[in-house]
Motif scaffolding. Structure first.
Motif, mmCIF file in Angstrom:
data_model
loop_
_atom_site.group_PDB
_atom_site.id
_atom_site.type_symbol
_atom_site.label_atom_id
_atom_site.label_comp_id
_atom_site.label_asym_id
_atom_site.label_seq_id
_atom_site.Cartn_x
_atom_site.Cartn_y
_atom_site.Cartn_z
ATOM 1 N N VAL A 294 156.930 11.367 -22.265
ATOM 2 C CA VAL A 294 158.145 12.154 -22.053
ATOM 3 C C VAL A 294 158.663 12.613 -23.408
ATOM 4 N N ALA A 295 158.748 13.923 -23.613
ATOM 5 C CA ALA A 295 159.418 14.456 -24.797
ATOM 6 C C ALA A 295 160.908 14.508 -24.484
ATOM 7 N N LEU A 296 161.705 13.754 -25.246
ATOM 8 C CA LEU A 296 163.113 13.533 -24.919
ATOM 9 C C LEU A 296 164.000 14.099 -26.010
ATOM 10 N N ASP A 297 165.072 14.802 -25.628
ATOM 11 C CA ASP A 297 166.014 15.267 -26.646
ATOM 12 C C ASP A 297 167.035 14.163 -26.935
ATOM 13 N N GLU A 298 167.951 14.452 -27.879
ATOM 14 C CA GLU A 298 168.883 13.413 -28.327
ATOM 15 C C GLU A 298 169.932 13.047 -27.271
ATOM 16 N N GLY A 300 168.998 12.517 -24.070
ATOM 17 C CA GLY A 300 168.299 11.809 -23.013
ATOM 18 C C GLY A 300 167.686 12.702 -21.955
ATOM 19 N N ASN A 301 167.669 14.010 -22.190
ATOM 20 C CA ASN A 301 167.098 14.936 -21.219
ATOM 21 C C ASN A 301 165.599 15.112 -21.471
ATOM 22 N N PRO A 302 164.773 14.920 -20.454
ATOM 23 C CA PRO A 302 163.330 15.138 -20.635
ATOM 24 C C PRO A 302 163.001 16.624 -20.739
ATOM 25 N N LYS A 303 162.272 17.001 -21.776
ATOM 26 C CA LYS A 303 161.902 18.402 -21.993
ATOM 27 C C LYS A 303 160.475 18.689 -21.552
ATOM 28 N N ASP A 304 159.640 17.684 -21.587
ATOM 29 C CA ASP A 304 158.247 17.863 -21.188
ATOM 30 C C ASP A 304 157.705 16.504 -20.755
ATOM 31 N N VAL A 305 157.052 16.477 -19.595
ATOM 32 C CA VAL A 305 156.510 15.229 -19.058
ATOM 33 C C VAL A 305 155.024 15.448 -18.777
ATOM 34 N N SER A 342 166.030 12.737 -30.905
ATOM 35 C CA SER A 342 164.942 13.143 -30.023
ATOM 36 C C SER A 342 163.740 12.246 -30.276
ATOM 37 N N ASP A 343 162.899 12.077 -29.262
ATOM 38 C CA ASP A 343 161.798 11.135 -29.394
ATOM 39 C C ASP A 343 160.748 11.435 -28.326
ATOM 40 N N THR A 344 159.598 10.798 -28.467
ATOM 41 C CA THR A 344 158.565 10.834 -27.434
ATOM 42 C C THR A 344 158.397 9.426 -26.879
#
Length: 372
Positions: A294-298, A300-305, A342-344
């Motif tokens: 899950v590519a996550l923004d700061e 907590g919203n998933p941008k790409d799964v 942001s994090d993966t």
């Protein structure tokens, strides 16, 4: 979460010989020897065993422990972070017996009840922090009956099992709606809920949103429940009594020291996946593992799964890929200063399908690239 009963039985032999205890990875200290032949156990707020140095450790229990039976024995005391006694009681070879008393953080009595053969008997009495009575639940019959209730202003709302009931409780674990509290409201007749009941979500600004509507019959059994958020009916009512988690201590369950586990988010993932993928008549008796990124923004919203380690069949993977975008939020990662970044994430999970084709997703674990 993991079952640690057998594990505890095995390592207690080491504990009493060497005075040291570790989990299966050699890292977590879930209990230690205490003076006078006692053992000190380390729990979080919900009575899951955690490492003694975990930030979420909040309760310590000192008790005898019967290694051969894997149970608590004799008198015990539970202490909070400040060393204040918050619960006392007695086990007879793992069976609750006699008076149990819980205390507010300032030492005033929170509730008291007597157990007989592991079951509450008589009145379970609850008190406000100022010592005034709050609630009396009688257990002379098979199920508890609400016999008396006083609101926070000291006005008695239920007497002799009859009256009106309004009670607010916190959500113990993560819920995707973001509300910290819910409020139950309805009538009590002969000690049980009767007629029309509601549940409202309550936000920090005291705004109330209608969450559920329920109809109870004359026996206090739920005839009809409707969840307005999910637009779905249900048959198991929400709680109407204060929830006591001390029962869980006897199950000897443990949690890793991670916020995703402590907050209940991993349990939420298990329930969410299991609810959306409930069964398949063509798939039976399967045990499998999977993971996804899950590519996550700061925020907590998933941008790409993206599905990473797939399941064993194309059909299962197709089901899984339908569910992954339905998780609307993950807790954001934090940097060294405590700011969200942001994090993966890599989310690991297990799938069990029984011989009836029913799905059960479990053992979720989240690994973050930028946060240990």
């Amino acid at each position: 979460m993991q079952r640690t009963g057998l594990f505890l039985f095995l390592v207690f032999a080491v504990l009493f010989v060497s005075g040291q205890q570790t989990d299966s990875t050699g890292k977590a200290t879930l209990f230690e020897k205490a003076p006078m032949g006692l053992v000190r156990f380390y729990f979080d707020d919900y009575y899951y065993l955690v490492d003694k140095d975990c930030a979420f450790k909040s309760i310590e229990r000192v008790s005898q422990f019967l290694v051969d039976k894997n149970v608590f024995h004799a008198d015990f005391r539970d202490f909070d972070r400040n060393g204040t006694v918050i619960l006392t009681g007695y086990h007879n070879k793992g069976v609750k017996e006699g008076p149990f008393k819980a205390y507010h953080p300032d030492g005033t009595l929170k509730w008291e009840v007597t157990f007989e053969d592991d079951k509450p008997i008589g009145d379970w009495k609850y008190y406000y922090p100022d010592g005034k009575p709050m609630l009396t639940v009688n257990y002379d019959e098979a199920t508890g009956r609400i016999m008396a209730f006083w609101d926070r202003r000291g006005q008695q709302r239920i007497k002799d099992g009859n009256g009106s009931y309004t009670f607010r409780m916190p959500f113990a674990f993560y819920n995707e709606y973001g509300y910290p509290f819910f409020e139950r409201k309805g009538r009590i007749r002969n000690g049980v809920p009767r007629g029309y009941w509601t549940t409202h979500m309550i936000d920090p600004n005291e705004k109330k949103i209608l969450y559920t509507e329920e109809i109870f019959n004359d026996m206090g059994v739920l005839d009809n429940g409707y969840n307005l958020f999910l637009d779905a009916r249900y048959r198991t009512p929400m709680a109407i009594l204060p929830i006591s988690y001390f029962y869980l201590a006897e199950r000897l369950l443990s949690k890793p020291c991670s916020f995703d586990d402590h907050s209940g988010f991993n349990t939420y993932l298990s329930e969410k996946f299991s609810a959306m993928l409930s069964s398949s008549p063509t798939l039976t008796n399967i045990e499998d593992k999977f993971s996804y990124e899950v590519a996550l923004d700061e925020e907590g919203n998933p941008k790409d799964v993206t599905l990473k380690d797939s399941l064993g069949t194309k059909e299962l993977n197709r089901y899984l890929e339908m569910v992954l975008p339905e998780i609307p939020f993950y807790f954001p990662s934090l940097d060294e200063t405590g700011n969200a970044v942001s994090d993966t994430l890599t989310v690991h999970g297990n799938l069990s399908i029984n011989d009836a084709g029913q799905f059960y997703f479990h053992s979720f674990r989240i690994v973050r690239e930028k946060q240990p």
